[in-house]
Design an enzyme around this catalytic site. Structure first.
Site: not given
Ligand code: NAD
Length: 236
Positions: A97-100, A210, A115
């Site tokens: 889900q990371n955009v990096d 987590n 994402h």
């Protein structure tokens, strides 16, 4: 220790491993998670104001300034030990889900960004124009050179649908997997988080790493730092 050994055994015995990550994977690279991201100057803004089509329509320059601040921070960030351990295994598929770009920076080849990516801009009207962005020197609000609509980050905002091809590839990978390694996601952002339920229904072993307990199906749960735990449980 017993849980660590169980996670190791599940991953060692799995032919096909898929990872599913969220902001916690990049936390130890100094990239704020979603709940921490509204700090300092940005604390006064609601995240849905900064990451939604409605917010962009109301104040496009504010949204671009926020993303550019995140981009500049990301430009001096490095992959951490969790990214590196994941990337060392070239047989894994990573759904994030990371955009990096930190998984890619660590050398990971198969990364599905549910994402989108923050190091790219696209036309907000979806005329098809898309272009890479220098995250160290990101451009201010500007118009699409093809159709004149505003340009925006190539990320998925609140209320927008996920890129269908990437989503279908992620679903296919999860259904075919023997083990799903879930790292640093709160599991509350849907539809992405539905991949954990899908793995559960497909009898895929689920290992959750987590910093705090999350509500999701899991065969093994490890509470702690991704950068410490992932290298311990993933055989090279
Ligand atoms: P989230 O902020 O909702 O949850 C982050 C999770 O990571 C939490 O459950 C937290 O306990 C855990 N965590 C924090 N530090 C950790 C560590 N060191 N080790 C292990 N776990 C740790 O993030 P999310 O689940 O990814 O979902 C929110 C949305 O935020 C996503 O859509 C994502 O696109 C976006 N986002 C992305 C980035 C990024 O690209 N790096 C950063 C912030 C937000």
């Amino acid at each position: 220790m017993e849980e660590i050994n169980r996670a190791r055994a599940l991953l060692a015995g799995a032919g096909r491993i898929v990872t599913f990550s969220g902001a916690g994977l990049s936390a130890e690279s100094g990239i704020a998670t979603f709940r921490e991201v509204q700090t300092g100057l940005w604390a006064q803004y609601d995240p849905t104001e900064l990451a939604s089509p409605e917010g962009f329509a109301r104040n496009p320059a504010l949204v671009i300034d926020w993303y550019n601040d995140r981009r500049r921070k990301l430009s001096s960030a490095w992959p951490n030990a969790a990214h590196e351990a994941l990337a060392r295994r070239d047989d894994l598929t990573h759904v994030t889900q990371n955009v990096d770009h930190l998984l890619e920076a660590a050398g990971a080849a198969r990364v599905l960004h549910l994402h989108g990516r923050i190091d790219s801009d696209r036309c907000h009207r979806s005329c098809g124009f898309e272009t890479p962005v220098d995250i160290a020197k990101p451009p201010s609000l500007r118009s699409c050179p093809r159709c004149g609509a505003p340009m925006r980050p190539s990320v998925v905002w609140f209320g927008e649908t996920l890129p269908s091809v990437v989503w279908e590839m992620a679903v296919e990978a999860v259904v075919a997997a023997d083990a799903l390694l879930v790292v640093g996601t709160s599991g509350v952002v849907f539809p992405a988080a539905g991949l954990i339920d899908l793995a559960h229904r497909s009898n895929t072993s689920i290992i959750v790493v987590n910093a705090e307990p999350i509500r999701s199906p899991a065969n093994v749960r490890l509470i702690g730092s991704a950068a410490e735990l992932v290298p311990m449980i993933l055989p090279e």
